[in-house]
Design a protein around this motif. Structure first.
Motif, short mmCIF file in Angstrom:
data_model
loop_
_atom_site.label_atom_id
_atom_site.label_comp_id
_atom_site.label_asym_id
_atom_site.label_seq_id
_atom_site.Cartn_x
_atom_site.Cartn_y
_atom_site.Cartn_z
N THR A 174 0.84 -1.21 0.00
CA THR A 174 0.00 0.00 0.00
C THR A 174 0.87 1.25 0.00
OG1 THR A 174 -1.45 -1.27 1.44
CG2 THR A 174 -1.97 1.06 1.17
N LEU A 175 0.44 2.22 -0.76
CA LEU A 175 1.11 3.53 -0.75
C LEU A 175 0.84 4.20 0.59
CD1 LEU A 175 -0.16 4.81 -4.20
CD2 LEU A 175 2.13 4.00 -3.70
N LYS A 176 1.82 5.00 1.04
CA LYS A 176 1.63 5.75 2.28
C LYS A 176 1.71 7.23 1.98
CE LYS A 176 3.47 2.56 5.64
NZ LYS A 176 4.65 2.09 6.28
N LEU A 177 0.66 7.96 2.33
CA LEU A 177 0.66 9.41 2.15
C LEU A 177 0.82 10.08 3.50
CD1 LEU A 177 0.25 11.95 0.35
CD2 LEU A 177 -2.19 11.77 0.88
N GLN B 233 13.84 11.46 6.88
CA GLN B 233 14.30 10.36 6.01
C GLN B 233 13.36 10.22 4.80
OE1 GLN B 233 16.70 7.66 6.77
NE2 GLN B 233 17.50 9.05 8.32
N VAL B 234 12.10 10.60 5.03
CA VAL B 234 11.10 10.49 3.96
C VAL B 234 11.17 11.72 3.07
CG1 VAL B 234 8.62 10.29 3.47
CG2 VAL B 234 9.60 9.08 5.43
N ASN B 235 11.14 12.89 3.69
CA ASN B 235 11.29 14.15 2.95
C ASN B 235 12.33 15.01 3.64
OD1 ASN B 235 11.17 16.57 1.68
ND2 ASN B 235 8.96 16.88 1.90
N PRO B 236 13.51 15.12 3.06
CA PRO B 236 14.59 15.89 3.69
C PRO B 236 14.23 17.36 3.88
CG PRO B 236 15.25 15.10 1.51
CD PRO B 236 13.92 14.49 1.81
N LEU C 28 5.10 10.94 -0.22
CA LEU C 28 4.48 9.66 -0.57
C LEU C 28 5.56 8.59 -0.53
CD1 LEU C 28 1.75 8.46 -1.79
CD2 LEU C 28 2.86 8.68 -4.02
N VAL C 29 5.21 7.44 0.04
CA VAL C 29 6.14 6.32 0.03
C VAL C 29 5.47 5.14 -0.65
CG1 VAL C 29 7.33 4.65 1.51
CG2 VAL C 29 7.50 7.08 2.02
N ASP C 30 6.22 4.55 -1.57
CA ASP C 30 5.72 3.39 -2.33
C ASP C 30 6.83 2.35 -2.29
OD1 ASP C 30 4.49 1.65 -4.06
OD2 ASP C 30 4.92 2.82 -5.87
N GLY C 31 6.76 1.46 -1.31
CA GLY C 31 7.85 0.48 -1.15
C GLY C 31 9.16 1.21 -0.87
N ARG D 267 10.49 6.98 -2.40
CA ARG D 267 9.91 8.09 -1.63
C ARG D 267 9.85 9.29 -2.56
NH1 ARG D 267 14.12 11.32 0.59
NH2 ARG D 267 16.11 10.43 0.01
N ILE D 268 8.75 9.98 -2.49
CA ILE D 268 8.52 11.08 -3.42
C ILE D 268 8.01 12.26 -2.62
CG2 ILE D 268 7.41 11.76 -5.61
CD1 ILE D 268 6.96 8.22 -4.62
N TYR D 269 8.58 13.44 -2.84
CA TYR D 269 8.07 14.65 -2.22
C TYR D 269 7.93 15.73 -3.28
CZ TYR D 269 13.14 15.53 -1.82
OH TYR D 269 14.47 15.67 -2.07
N GLU D 270 7.22 16.79 -2.94
CA GLU D 270 6.78 17.86 -3.85
C GLU D 270 5.54 17.36 -4.61
OE1 GLU D 270 7.65 21.08 -4.30
OE2 GLU D 270 9.12 20.92 -2.70
#
Ligand SMILES: N[C@@H](CCC(=O)N[C@@H](CS)C(=O)NCC(=O)O)C(=O)O
Length: 194
Positions: free
Chosen positions: A2-5, A46-49, A56-59, A62-65
């Protein structure tokens, strides 16, 4: 998986949530508390510096912005058809609008809300010019890519929706009608709702 927002209902993470909902994605909300500065905790950095929402984390990814998250989600859920395909003639304008939303429209709107006079050439325009650009790009609509709703409407539209939710208007009938159309979508972003 599952994606994590990473989310707070009073933040721009509402934009990423709108995109995930339009994509029909299955995702989990991870609440982040600004009052306790959880967004600056070592774990979240660690997720968004940058220590900002959304992320968003997908496995392992990790994606930010928001713009990056919307592009990622459009690519991950191609069946939702929220972006013109790579290689298609509309792809260039699509990418341009995605970047324009965050590099020009948002700072221009911010200057206007904060009553900062027209800035010296800092890489973005003023709000009235940005509204001209969006009106031109909208053409006859109803969306930025005609009848097809896309991630560009999420990124560009959310700016004007956000303003509307705070009781402000663009003063442009064409943009107001666009905002009305977007807000009539069942999955449209809301703020302040967990
Ligand atoms: N350009 C970023 C903006 C992110 C942003 O500024 N988020 C705000 C909430 S609306 C935030 O997390 N602020 C907390 C902070 O900077 O400490 C995006 O669209 O993702």
């Amino acid at each position: 998986m599952t994606l994590k927002l990473y989310f707070n209902p009073q933040s721009r993470a509402t934009i990423a949530r709108w995109m995930l909902d339009e994509a029909g994605a299955d995702y989990e909300i991870v609440p982040i508390d600004f009052k306790t500065r959880e967004n600056k905790s070592p774990g979240f950095l660690q997720v968004n510096p940058a220590g900002k929402l959304p992320a968003l984390v997908d496995g392992q990814a990790r994606i930010y912005e928001n713009a990056a998250i919307c592009l990622y989600v459009a690519e991950k859920f191609p069946q939702a058809r929220l972006a013109p395909s790579p290689g298609s003639p509309e792809r260039g304008r699509f990418l341009s609008l995605m970047v324009y939303s965050t590099s020009q429209l948002e700072p221009a709107m911010g200057d206007s809300l904060l009553k900062i006079p027209r800035p010296a050439a800092r890489g973005w325009t003023d709000y009235e010019e940005a509204k001209d650009v969006v009106e031109r790009e909208l053409g006859f609509g109803p969306y930025l890519f005609g009848a097809r709703f896309s991630a560009a409407d999420v990124m560009i539209g959310s700016m004007f929706i956000w303003q509307r939710l705070f009781g402000r208007h663009t003063g442009r009938p064409k943009l107001e009608a666009y905002v009305d159309r977007l807000m009539a979508r069942p999955k449209c972003m809301t703020m302040g709702k967990a």
